[in-house]
Enzyme design. Structure first.
Site, mmCIF file in Angstrom:
data_model
loop_
_atom_site.group_PDB
_atom_site.id
_atom_site.type_symbol
_atom_site.label_atom_id
_atom_site.label_comp_id
_atom_site.label_asym_id
_atom_site.label_seq_id
_atom_site.Cartn_x
_atom_site.Cartn_y
_atom_site.Cartn_z
ATOM 1 N N SER A 24 0.829 -1.208 0.000
ATOM 2 C CA SER A 24 0.000 0.000 0.000
ATOM 3 C C SER A 24 0.862 1.256 0.000
ATOM 4 O O SER A 24 0.337 2.361 -0.055
ATOM 5 C CB SER A 24 -0.933 0.012 1.218
ATOM 6 O OG SER A 24 -0.199 -0.099 2.418
ATOM 7 N N THR A 156 -38.395 26.773 -12.445
ATOM 8 C CA THR A 156 -38.709 25.445 -11.927
ATOM 9 C C THR A 156 -38.989 24.599 -13.153
ATOM 10 O O THR A 156 -39.504 25.126 -14.162
ATOM 11 C CB THR A 156 -39.942 25.446 -10.994
ATOM 12 O OG1 THR A 156 -41.080 25.855 -11.738
ATOM 13 C CG2 THR A 156 -39.753 26.388 -9.799
ATOM 14 N N HIS A 157 -38.612 23.339 -13.095
ATOM 15 C CA HIS A 157 -38.734 22.435 -14.259
ATOM 16 C C HIS A 157 -38.007 23.006 -15.478
ATOM 17 O O HIS A 157 -38.395 22.728 -16.613
ATOM 18 C CB HIS A 157 -40.198 22.173 -14.640
ATOM 19 C CG HIS A 157 -41.108 21.916 -13.473
ATOM 20 N ND1 HIS A 157 -41.356 20.656 -12.992
ATOM 21 C CD2 HIS A 157 -41.804 22.761 -12.657
ATOM 22 C CE1 HIS A 157 -42.182 20.725 -11.964
ATOM 23 N NE2 HIS A 157 -42.461 21.997 -11.725
ATOM 24 N N SER A 278 -11.304 24.498 -29.242
ATOM 25 C CA SER A 278 -11.462 23.287 -30.035
ATOM 26 C C SER A 278 -10.303 23.175 -31.022
ATOM 27 O O SER A 278 -9.832 24.181 -31.542
ATOM 28 C CB SER A 278 -12.781 23.349 -30.801
ATOM 29 O OG SER A 278 -12.742 22.508 -31.933
ATOM 30 N N LYS A 284 -14.585 28.216 -31.229
ATOM 31 C CA LYS A 284 -15.122 27.689 -29.984
ATOM 32 C C LYS A 284 -14.418 28.224 -28.736
ATOM 33 O O LYS A 284 -13.192 28.292 -28.682
ATOM 34 C CB LYS A 284 -15.040 26.151 -29.968
ATOM 35 C CG LYS A 284 -15.952 25.460 -30.953
ATOM 36 C CD LYS A 284 -17.447 25.713 -30.737
ATOM 37 C CE LYS A 284 -17.983 25.088 -29.466
ATOM 38 N NZ LYS A 284 -18.036 23.623 -29.517
ATOM 39 N N ASN A 286 -14.998 26.995 -24.983
ATOM 40 C CA ASN A 286 -15.794 25.967 -24.296
ATOM 41 C C ASN A 286 -15.689 26.052 -22.773
ATOM 42 O O ASN A 286 -14.636 26.400 -22.240
ATOM 43 C CB ASN A 286 -15.352 24.575 -24.758
ATOM 44 C CG ASN A 286 -15.683 24.325 -26.221
ATOM 45 O OD1 ASN A 286 -16.687 24.830 -26.729
ATOM 46 N ND2 ASN A 286 -14.832 23.577 -26.884
ATOM 47 N N GLU A 291 -17.579 21.765 -17.102
ATOM 48 C CA GLU A 291 -17.966 20.404 -17.496
ATOM 49 C C GLU A 291 -17.205 19.371 -16.672
ATOM 50 O O GLU A 291 -17.764 18.352 -16.262
ATOM 51 C CB GLU A 291 -17.680 20.190 -18.982
ATOM 52 C CG GLU A 291 -18.572 21.009 -19.896
ATOM 53 C CD GLU A 291 -18.079 20.961 -21.332
ATOM 54 O OE1 GLU A 291 -18.497 20.055 -22.063
ATOM 55 O OE2 GLU A 291 -17.252 21.813 -21.717
ATOM 56 N N GLN A 323 -7.500 -1.736 3.861
ATOM 57 C CA GLN A 323 -6.442 -1.009 3.166
ATOM 58 C C GLN A 323 -6.972 -0.355 1.891
ATOM 59 O O GLN A 323 -6.477 0.687 1.462
ATOM 60 C CB GLN A 323 -5.311 -1.993 2.844
ATOM 61 C CG GLN A 323 -4.141 -1.407 2.094
ATOM 62 C CD GLN A 323 -2.998 -2.405 2.002
ATOM 63 O OE1 GLN A 323 -2.416 -2.779 3.010
ATOM 64 N NE2 GLN A 323 -2.687 -2.852 0.804
HETATM 65 N N1 ARG Z 1 -1.312 -1.212 5.083
HETATM 66 C C1 ARG Z 1 -2.294 -1.632 6.057
HETATM 67 C C2 ARG Z 1 -3.588 -0.823 5.864
HETATM 68 O O1 ARG Z 1 -3.573 0.202 5.248
HETATM 69 C C3 ARG Z 1 -1.785 -1.412 7.456
HETATM 70 C C4 ARG Z 1 -2.258 -2.404 8.442
HETATM 71 C C5 ARG Z 1 -1.864 -3.762 8.079
HETATM 72 N N2 ARG Z 1 -2.006 -4.660 9.156
HETATM 73 C C6 ARG Z 1 -1.787 -5.966 9.035
HETATM 74 N N3 ARG Z 1 -1.835 -6.667 10.065
HETATM 75 N N4 ARG Z 1 -1.477 -6.474 7.879
HETATM 76 O O2 ARG Z 1 -4.636 -1.245 6.301
#
Ligand code: ARG
Length: 460
Positions: A24, A156-157, A278, A284, A286, A291, A323
């Protein structure tokens, strides 16, 4: 291969594909400042209760500060095999301090650690969004005086309904944004509770002082159940919802201003520096920013949906699924923060096309409702008055004229007690001026509201 902090029980090395799949750090590295702040508070507490000698706690604190600087300056190497931000910071600490660094994780788990980091981050992010909401409100209020005398058709509408002062429109958006601020404040209150000390799920047998950590980190309370504290992500969902509501509000406003700035409406000219062109049609100009503000709302909605599905059916306590909450959370924040950053200068920089608006303001019989209320004031029951005015509008439509162009005898035919005073109720300007109820678009009401907003936003 880097040694894993949890490697003791394993005979086999982790498969590379598992490392790539479970990491992560590619996104939770954004939590580094919160992670290090949490660790510093934690080690200070460990020293206070005697679980780590004071001089060692100081070494840890100092080294953590160095690591934070390295990350901030982009000198820190992140590697997938070290999984997440927590393991990176701890590894860097141990590399610096050896056995002393190995004490930081006392009475702590990555489960309560990531919960703490996320709460600190959401608390920060809440304040960031709140400041942007205020800036956008200021942009709306900031143009109220400039547009004070502009009357727009209210819809409205998407059909012309009654005339409305331009500042009344601007303050309508301020009200929406104020509810958004209220949601953020409410969510912040529930976010600002310390999970650290819940450890993996059950708490700790060591004599930690959670209240001490809470006050060091500015948390208003300490989570009272370790199972819940280590796994609760309600605050992430609440924040994601608050962000989604903001995006929904911006999206409606964006749509409105896209329409208003068309040749067909011709109510509004957007600042060119906030438009794009464009590649094939040279003429154009835009409204791409509006958007995309409208379009990026889809991300917020999708992220909220992802979080709701993610949390569904998770048993207590921590599960690795959680996670997956970090990415949609951060994506919603980035998206809405960027939209708000662009909305404020657009609001401030657009110009109302006064002449074009005024020229067509007589279309649509915007004064019909005020005429009906004129009859009600003369004692006509509302349903009867509605029917009579309906016939008068039909007559005006058939002749291609305004209500104000009908001769008095037409009004008398509808209701014999009417006199020339009826013309005082007719025309968009008089219809607006006639409004007196609290919160209406009457000039006095709007003036009061503008004053209230200026005061609350400190614009006076
Ligand atoms: N990277 C993990 C998370 O964001 C941290 C906690 C992970 N804990 C574990 N026991 N693997 O949730």
């Amino acid at each position: 291969m880097a040694e894993k902090p949890w490697g003791g029980v394993f005979d086999q090395a982790t498969d590379r594909r598992v490392e790539q799949f479970t990491e992560s750090v590619s996104f939770d590295q954004r939590l580094f400042a919160q992670d290090i702040a949490g660790s510093i508070a934690h080690v200070q507490m460990l020293a206070k209760v005697g679980l780590v000698p004071s001089d060692e706690a100081q070494q840890i604190e100092h080294a953590l500060g160095e690591i934070r600087d390295e990350i901030e300056q982009g000198r820190f190497a992140f590697r997938a095999e070290l999984e997440d931000i927590h393991m990176h910071v701890e590894r860097a600490l141990v590399e610096r301090l050896g056995d002393v660094g190995r004490k930081l994780h006392t009475a702590r788990s990555r489960n309560d650690q990531v919960a703490t980091d996320l709460r600190l981050w959401v608390r920060w992010a809440t304040d960031e969004i709140d400041a942007r909401l205020v800036a956008l409100q200021r942009a709306f209020v900031g143009r109220c005086d400039r547009d004070a005398d502009v009357i727009l058709p209210g819809y409205t509408h998407m059909r012309r309904a009654q005339p409305v002062l331009a500042p009344h429109y601007w303050l309508a958006y301020c009200e929406k944004l104020d509810r958004d601020r209220g949601r953020l404040a409410d969510c912040r209150r529930r976010t600002n509770v310390l999970p650290l000390g819940a450890a993996a799920l059950a708490g700790s047998s060591l004599p930690i002082d959670r209240q001490d950590v809470a006050s060091r980190l500015g948390f208003e309370g300490v989570a009272a159940n370790s199972l819940d504290a280590s796994s609760d992500r309600d605050f992430v969902l609440e924040f994601a919802f608050a962000l989604t509501m903001i995006a929904e509000h911006l999206s409606g406003w964006g749509e409105e201003w896209i329409l208003w700035s068309t040749a067909e409406f011709d109510f509004l000219t957007l600042p060119e520096s906030f438009c794009t062109g464009s590649s094939i049609m040279p003429q154009k100009i835009n409204p791409d920013v509006l958007e995309l503000i409208r379009g990026k709302t889809a991300r917020a909605v999708g992220n909220l949906q992802a979080l709701l599905v993610l949390q569904k059916g998770l048993p207590l306590a921590y599960n690795r699924d959680l996670q997956e909450a970090t990415l949609p959370l951060m994506n919603s924040f980035d998206t809405v923060a960027a939209s708000l950053d662009l909305a404020a200068p657009l609001v401030a920089g657009a110009e109302l096309n006064r002449a074009a608006i005024a020229e067509r303001l007589d279309r649509g019989h915007l004064d019909a409702t005020t005429l009906m209320e004129h009859l009600i004031r003369r004692g006509v029951p509302q349903r009867t008055a509605h029917g009579l005015v309906g016939r008068l509008v039909r007559k005006a439509m058939d002749q291609g004229v305004r209500l104000a162009d009908l001769p008095l005898e037409d009004f008398r035919q509808a209701y014999p007690e009417l006199d020339a005073g009826v013309y005082e109720a007719l025309g968009p300007a008089k219809a607006v001026a006639a409004m007196i109820s609290y919160g209406s678009t009457g000039p006095e009401q709007v003036k009061q509201q503008v004053r209230r907003w200026k005061e609350s936003l400190q614009l006076t």
